[in-house]
Design a protein around this motif. Structure first.
Motif, PDB file in Angstrom:
ATOM      1  N   LYS A  57     -11.646  76.508  72.445  1.00 44.57           N
ATOM      2  CA  LYS A  57     -11.460  75.108  72.031  1.00 44.57           C
ATOM      3  C   LYS A  57     -12.540  74.207  72.632  1.00 44.57           C
ATOM      4  O   LYS A  57     -13.113  73.364  71.940  1.00 44.57           O
ATOM      5  N   ASP A  58     -12.819  74.399  73.908  1.00 43.52           N
ATOM      6  CA  ASP A  58     -13.832  73.576  74.575  1.00 43.52           C
ATOM      7  C   ASP A  58     -15.244  73.960  74.142  1.00 43.52           C
ATOM      8  O   ASP A  58     -16.079  73.101  73.860  1.00 43.52           O
ATOM      9  N   PHE A  59     -15.503  75.278  74.060  1.00 36.96           N
ATOM     10  CA  PHE A  59     -16.853  75.762  73.775  1.00 36.96           C
ATOM     11  C   PHE A  59     -17.297  75.379  72.365  1.00 36.96           C
ATOM     12  O   PHE A  59     -18.474  75.079  72.127  1.00 36.96           O
ATOM     13  N   ALA A  60     -16.361  75.392  71.409  1.00 41.42           N
ATOM     14  CA  ALA A  60     -16.711  75.179  70.006  1.00 41.42           C
ATOM     15  C   ALA A  60     -16.859  73.706  69.660  1.00 41.42           C
ATOM     16  O   ALA A  60     -17.220  73.369  68.524  1.00 41.42           O
ATOM     17  N   PRO A 198      -2.663  78.517  61.724  1.00 43.42           N
ATOM     18  CA  PRO A 198      -3.836  78.987  62.474  1.00 43.42           C
ATOM     19  C   PRO A 198      -4.605  77.840  63.119  1.00 43.42           C
ATOM     20  O   PRO A 198      -4.920  76.840  62.484  1.00 43.42           O
ATOM     21  N   ARG A 199      -4.890  77.989  64.406  1.00 48.31           N
ATOM     22  CA  ARG A 199      -5.750  77.061  65.135  1.00 48.31           C
ATOM     23  C   ARG A 199      -7.156  77.670  65.200  1.00 48.31           C
ATOM     24  O   ARG A 199      -7.302  78.863  65.385  1.00 48.31           O
ATOM     25  N   ILE A 200      -8.131  76.891  65.110  1.00 47.55           N
ATOM     26  CA  ILE A 200      -9.541  77.260  65.313  1.00 47.55           C
ATOM     27  C   ILE A 200      -9.961  78.439  64.433  1.00 47.55           C
ATOM     28  O   ILE A 200     -10.601  78.243  63.420  1.00 47.55           O
ATOM     29  N   ARG A 201      -9.589  79.678  64.805  1.00 48.68           N
ATOM     30  CA  ARG A 201     -10.060  80.846  64.043  1.00 48.68           C
ATOM     31  C   ARG A 201      -9.026  81.964  64.008  1.00 48.68           C
ATOM     32  O   ARG A 201      -9.382  83.132  63.801  1.00 48.68           O
ATOM     33  N   GLU A 202      -7.753  81.684  64.178  1.00 51.58           N
ATOM     34  CA  GLU A 202      -6.760  82.764  64.241  1.00 51.58           C
ATOM     35  C   GLU A 202      -6.728  83.608  62.972  1.00 51.58           C
ATOM     36  O   GLU A 202      -6.525  84.817  63.025  1.00 51.58           O
ATOM     37  N   ALA A 203      -6.905  82.980  61.813  1.00 49.50           N
ATOM     38  CA  ALA A 203      -6.888  83.758  60.568  1.00 49.50           C
ATOM     39  C   ALA A 203      -8.002  84.795  60.582  1.00 49.50           C
ATOM     40  O   ALA A 203      -7.778  85.976  60.285  1.00 49.50           O
TER      41      ALA A 203
END
Length: 537
Positions: A57-60, A198-203
């Protein structure tokens, strides 16, 4: 870490399989798929999952990362606005739920789910821990998403198969529970489970990996091992029917061939045959003076009897190699990109590519096909009175001419062995570019694993015909009391299902009963033997 994910180790039952914490073995997987063991995640695993998610979350936040804020595959150059990230992930799942053909078995589906859980549980996918938590619930409750045979290419992972898993996790699609097909939403409501968003990239994390081919491959290894052990037992029974000389399987003969598989195959035959009164010592019959120019005793048996260690040894070695490959993949991270919170970086690459499993399944398929041909030749030996010179034609214990014995069943065994031969074309080399040539060389690993499974199940059918024929031969010769304890247990197990017969009846009812015995029973319960299990570690 939020309180909701301050997990503690909880022993779900005496044989909990801790996924992610230790190396996942085929033996531990077998206890979940065919026993009563549950899967669980340790507190350390929960912490690592949460750390990876928080890092991403922070890095992206101000970087371009594939699948987080870009399109997928050839669409990767397109940057996705922040307010469309959730829609992007949902679009990926729904658009790739394009599977067709038959549903894979529930056992294969559970293998797939455990394999995906294992990859995610390593903590390199950036998923929120609740995704792993829901996977654990599905596996332990035996709720199985509909996964179809035809789908992914096994290169950007088993995308299509795993999309159907992801569809279930967001509460859509269908599942099978207690033998019934139901909407996932209805089952979630019944179980009081919350569908995930899905958050961020879970899918992408769920879709992008080799978990279908790996789960199927693990089932294949378990099934092939059981098949090989049944084949050892039934081959030992044939040795007794023939009244074979014992030097073919001796430690002295096989010890001078430097292959571990051959030596173990011979050792297993000797162990199974302990206590048999049917083996002959060559010194008693041939190592003495003979006046007649033509001997009454056969000097050497046909290869399907005499060369058992040399034929079964390479099959055993191939199975050992397949187990190692599948276990290595089970314990790998098959994702892209890799979210490495430990080194505070994200690495793009191709760990989703399934060549290891694809090639391994091809080799296993070829080995099991050879086993099926060995079994078919052993069957032919029993049925052909001109070859065995001691049994009635087709082991017919009725009236010759009027009754037919096992004649009709041989056609099934021969045609099925032929199908195995046709299935032996290697899948590993059948790469076809796709995805606007983004996936320009692919593994077809799921196809390889499914075809290997077909060969294994076919061979159970061939062995069922041969085993029923063998126990009929035991009755025809009246040698029940001369059998070794292990083969007598095998004989008794078949006879509990199918009594000896001399009159013709509907044959498939008998052959199917024997095939079901082989398919549903661990052969080690027949021999009270655990040694082969150790050899596959």
């Amino acid at each position: 870490m939020s309180k909701a994910y301050e997990k503690v180790d909880q022993v779900l039952n005496a044989e909990t399989c801790w996924v992610g914490a230790n190396r996942l073995s085929i033996e531990s997987l077998e206890k979940v798929l065919y026993g009563n063991a549950k899967v669980g995640l340790t507190a350390q695993t929960w912490q690592e999952l949460n750390s990876g998610h928080e890092f991403l979350k922070d890095f992206a936040d101000d970087k371009v990362i594939y699948g987080v804020n870009t399109g997928f595959g050839p669409m990767a150059p397109y940057k996705i606005p922040d307010d469309k990230h959730l829609e992007l992930q949902l679009n990926l799942i729904r658009s790739h739920c394009s599977g067709s053909g038959k549903l894979v078995s529930e056992t294969q589906t559970r293998g797939l789910m455990i394999a995906r859980l294992s990859s995610l549980a390593k903590g390199y996918s950036g998923i929120h821990p609740e995704w792993a938590e829901l996977l654990v619930k599905l596996i332990n409750a035996n709720v199985n998403p509909h996964i179809y045979e035809h789908g992914g290419l096994g290169a950007s992972g088993d995308l299509v198969q795993l999309a159907h898993l992801a569809l279930c996790l967001i509460g859509e699609g269908k599942v099978r529970i207690d033998g019934e097909d139901k909407p996932a939403a209805a089952v979630f409501a019944q179980q009081n489970w919350q569908p995930l968003l899905p958050r961020i990239r879970e899918a992408l994390a769920v879709l992008n990996g080799t978990s279908a081919m790996t789960g199927y491959g693990a089932v294949n290894v378990i099934r092939a091992r059981r098949l090989l052990e049944w084949s050892e037992l039934s081959s030992a029974l044939l040795i007794e029917i023939v009244g074979s000389y014992d030097d073919y399987y001796s430690e002295e003969l096989n010890g001078v061939k430097a292959h571990a598989g051959q030596q173990q195959a011979a050792s297993r035959l000797r162990e199974i045959l302990l206590g048999s009164k049917r083996l002959r010592d060559r010194s008693d019959h041939l190592y003495r003076a003979h006046e007649n120019k033509r001997l009454d005793d056969k000097v050497q048996e046909y290869y399907s009897i005499r060369c058992l260690p040399q034929i079964m040894g390479p099959i055993l070695d191939t199975l050992v190699d397949a187990q190692k490959t599948v276990e290595d993949e089970l314990n790998s991270v098959s994702d892209n990109p890799i979210i490495d919170y430990r080194n505070e970086n994200v690495f793009h690459g191709g760990n989703f590519h399934g060549d290891y499993v694809s090639l391994s399944m091809d080799k296993l398929k070829i080995a099991i096909t050879k086993l099926s041909l060995l079994i078919e030749r052993q069957l032919n030996y029993l049925l052909n009175d001109k070859l065995n010179q001691q049994l009635p034609p087709f082991v017919n214990m009725g009236t010759l001419g009027l009754n037919l014995g096992m004649q009709g069943a041989q056609f099934v065994a021969t045609s099925t062995a032929s199908e195995n031969q046709s299935l032996c074309s290697p899948v590993y080399i059948h790469t076809i570019p796709s995805n606007n040539d983004n996936q320009d060389i692919v593994s077809m690993g799921a196809n390889a694993a499914l075809m290997a499974n077909r060969v294994i199940e076919n061979t159970f059918e061939i062995l069922g015909v041969k085993l029923l024929t063998a126990v009929q031969a035991v009755d025809a010769l009246g040698i029940q009391d001369a059998l070794a304890p292990a083969t007598r247990n095998l004989y008794d197990s078949v006879r509990k299902l199918v009594p000896a017969f001399s009159q013709d009846a509907i044959m498939y009812e008998s052959t199917h009963a024997v095939v079901n015995l082989l398919s549903d029973t661990d052969p080690r319960t027949i021999t009270n033997h655990d040694g082969n299990k150790k050899s596959f570690n």
